[in-house]
Design a protein around this motif. Structure first.
Motif, mmCIF file in Angstrom:
data_model
loop_
_atom_site.group_PDB
_atom_site.id
_atom_site.type_symbol
_atom_site.label_atom_id
_atom_site.label_comp_id
_atom_site.label_asym_id
_atom_site.label_seq_id
_atom_site.Cartn_x
_atom_site.Cartn_y
_atom_site.Cartn_z
ATOM 1 N N ILE A 98 0.842 -1.201 0.000
ATOM 2 C CA ILE A 98 0.000 0.000 0.000
ATOM 3 C C ILE A 98 0.875 1.247 0.000
ATOM 4 N N LEU A 99 1.945 1.225 0.778
ATOM 5 C CA LEU A 99 2.859 2.371 0.811
ATOM 6 C C LEU A 99 3.500 2.605 -0.556
ATOM 7 N N GLU A 100 3.835 1.537 -1.251
ATOM 8 C CA GLU A 100 4.394 1.672 -2.607
ATOM 9 C C GLU A 100 3.367 2.305 -3.557
ATOM 10 N N GLN A 101 2.113 1.884 -3.443
ATOM 11 C CA GLN A 101 1.064 2.454 -4.295
ATOM 12 C C GLN A 101 0.846 3.933 -3.977
ATOM 13 N N ILE A 102 0.894 4.287 -2.697
ATOM 14 C CA ILE A 102 0.749 5.691 -2.313
ATOM 15 C C ILE A 102 1.921 6.509 -2.867
ATOM 16 N N LEU A 138 -6.448 4.540 -0.754
ATOM 17 C CA LEU A 138 -5.285 3.779 -0.292
ATOM 18 C C LEU A 138 -4.933 4.136 1.153
ATOM 19 N N ILE A 139 -5.067 5.403 1.503
ATOM 20 C CA ILE A 139 -4.770 5.817 2.877
ATOM 21 C C ILE A 139 -5.773 5.192 3.844
ATOM 22 N N ASP A 140 -7.045 5.120 3.442
ATOM 23 C CA ASP A 140 -8.046 4.450 4.285
ATOM 24 C C ASP A 140 -7.711 2.973 4.455
ATOM 25 N N GLU A 141 -7.276 2.342 3.375
ATOM 26 C CA GLU A 141 -6.882 0.932 3.442
ATOM 27 C C GLU A 141 -5.661 0.754 4.349
ATOM 28 N N LEU A 142 -4.727 1.690 4.264
ATOM 29 C CA LEU A 142 -3.540 1.645 5.126
ATOM 30 C C LEU A 142 -3.928 1.814 6.594
ATOM 31 N N GLU A 149 10.727 -7.705 12.501
ATOM 32 C CA GLU A 149 11.371 -6.414 12.770
ATOM 33 C C GLU A 149 11.942 -5.767 11.491
ATOM 34 N N PRO A 150 12.597 -6.523 10.592
ATOM 35 C CA PRO A 150 13.069 -5.876 9.348
ATOM 36 C C PRO A 150 11.921 -5.320 8.502
ATOM 37 N N LEU A 151 10.797 -6.032 8.471
ATOM 38 C CA LEU A 151 9.635 -5.535 7.726
ATOM 39 C C LEU A 151 9.067 -4.279 8.374
ATOM 40 N N ARG A 152 9.041 -4.268 9.687
ATOM 41 C CA ARG A 152 8.528 -3.109 10.420
ATOM 42 C C ARG A 152 9.419 -1.885 10.163
ATOM 43 N N GLN A 153 10.730 -2.088 10.165
ATOM 44 C CA GLN A 153 11.659 -0.984 9.905
ATOM 45 C C GLN A 153 11.551 -0.504 8.455
ATOM 46 N N ALA A 154 11.385 -1.434 7.541
ATOM 47 C CA ALA A 154 11.232 -1.060 6.135
ATOM 48 C C ALA A 154 9.957 -0.239 5.926
ATOM 49 N N ALA A 155 8.881 -0.640 6.591
ATOM 50 C CA ALA A 155 7.625 0.097 6.481
ATOM 51 C C ALA A 155 7.764 1.493 7.086
ATOM 52 N N ALA A 156 8.457 1.600 8.201
ATOM 53 C CA ALA A 156 8.648 2.903 8.843
ATOM 54 C C ALA A 156 9.495 3.822 7.975
ATOM 55 N N SER A 157 10.549 3.293 7.369
ATOM 56 C CA SER A 157 11.388 4.137 6.507
ATOM 57 C C SER A 157 10.637 4.546 5.239
ATOM 58 N N ARG A 161 8.296 7.364 6.121
ATOM 59 C CA ARG A 161 9.007 8.642 6.247
ATOM 60 C C ARG A 161 9.324 9.230 4.879
ATOM 61 N N GLU A 162 9.747 8.386 3.931
ATOM 62 C CA GLU A 162 10.027 8.849 2.570
ATOM 63 C C GLU A 162 8.774 9.428 1.918
ATOM 64 N N ILE A 163 7.657 8.735 2.083
ATOM 65 C CA ILE A 163 6.406 9.188 1.484
ATOM 66 C C ILE A 163 5.963 10.514 2.100
ATOM 67 N N LEU A 164 6.101 10.641 3.406
ATOM 68 C CA LEU A 164 5.722 11.891 4.062
ATOM 69 C C LEU A 164 6.574 13.060 3.560
ATOM 70 N N GLU A 165 7.866 12.821 3.420
ATOM 71 C CA GLU A 165 8.748 13.888 2.928
ATOM 72 C C GLU A 165 8.402 14.266 1.489
ATOM 73 N N ARG A 166 8.172 13.278 0.656
ATOM 74 C CA ARG A 166 7.813 13.554 -0.744
ATOM 75 C C ARG A 166 6.445 14.246 -0.825
ATOM 76 N N SER A 167 5.522 13.857 0.041
ATOM 77 C CA SER A 167 4.209 14.496 0.064
ATOM 78 C C SER A 167 4.327 15.962 0.474
#
Length: 139
Positions: free
Chosen positions: A17-21, A50-54, A74-82, A85-91
């Motif tokens: 979902i984050l990739e689609q956003i 997509l944000i509602d789905e997220l 934990e690696p998946l959780r960290q990847a999702a968090a990073s 953050r990238e999406i928020l900055e680009r937004s």
């Protein structure tokens, strides 16, 4: 399916979902300078879905406290968090670009209105006649 597998699948879905956003954000970035309002409106609607789905996926993750201690997530959780953050900055960047474009449109509209007002008042002063001023037609 075990707790760890469910947590991994849920986090994988979150990453998708984050990739689609992120893709929708880049599409918005292309539409803003071109002023394609229909495209912007459509992409924003898809992005909101997509944000509602997220949000639903995040609630599911938060609703299962056993998943926090599941091994291997934990690696998946960290990847999702990073990624988040990238999406928020680009937004933020895209929003700033939209604000600048809005200011540009407002300036162009203001100049157009001023130009039209000057033209109507000084170039063609007799364009609007008062009603009842038909001296030559009455006889």
């Amino acid at each position: 399916m075990g707790q760890g597998e469910e947590a991994c699948s849920c986090l994988q879905r979150k990453l998708q979902i984050l990739e689609q956003i992120a893709a929708k954000t880049e599409t918005l970035c292309r539409f803003i300078p071109d002023r394609k309002m229909t495209g912007i409106r459509r992409v924003l609607g898809e992005r909101n879905a997509l944000i509602d789905e997220l949000a639903a996926v995040n609630e599911e993750i938060a609703g299962n406290p056993a998943w926090k201690s599941a091994p291997g997530i934990e690696p998946l959780r960290q990847a999702a968090a990073s990624k988040r953050r990238e999406i928020l900055e680009r937004s933020r960047q895209v929003l700033q670009q939209a604000i600048e474009e809005k200011a540009c449109i407002a300036a162009e509209l203001k100049n157009s209105r001023i130009h039209r007002q000057v033209r109507n008042q000084y170039v063609t002063p007799y364009k609007v006649m008062l009603p009842g001023c038909r001296f030559n037609k009455k006889g």
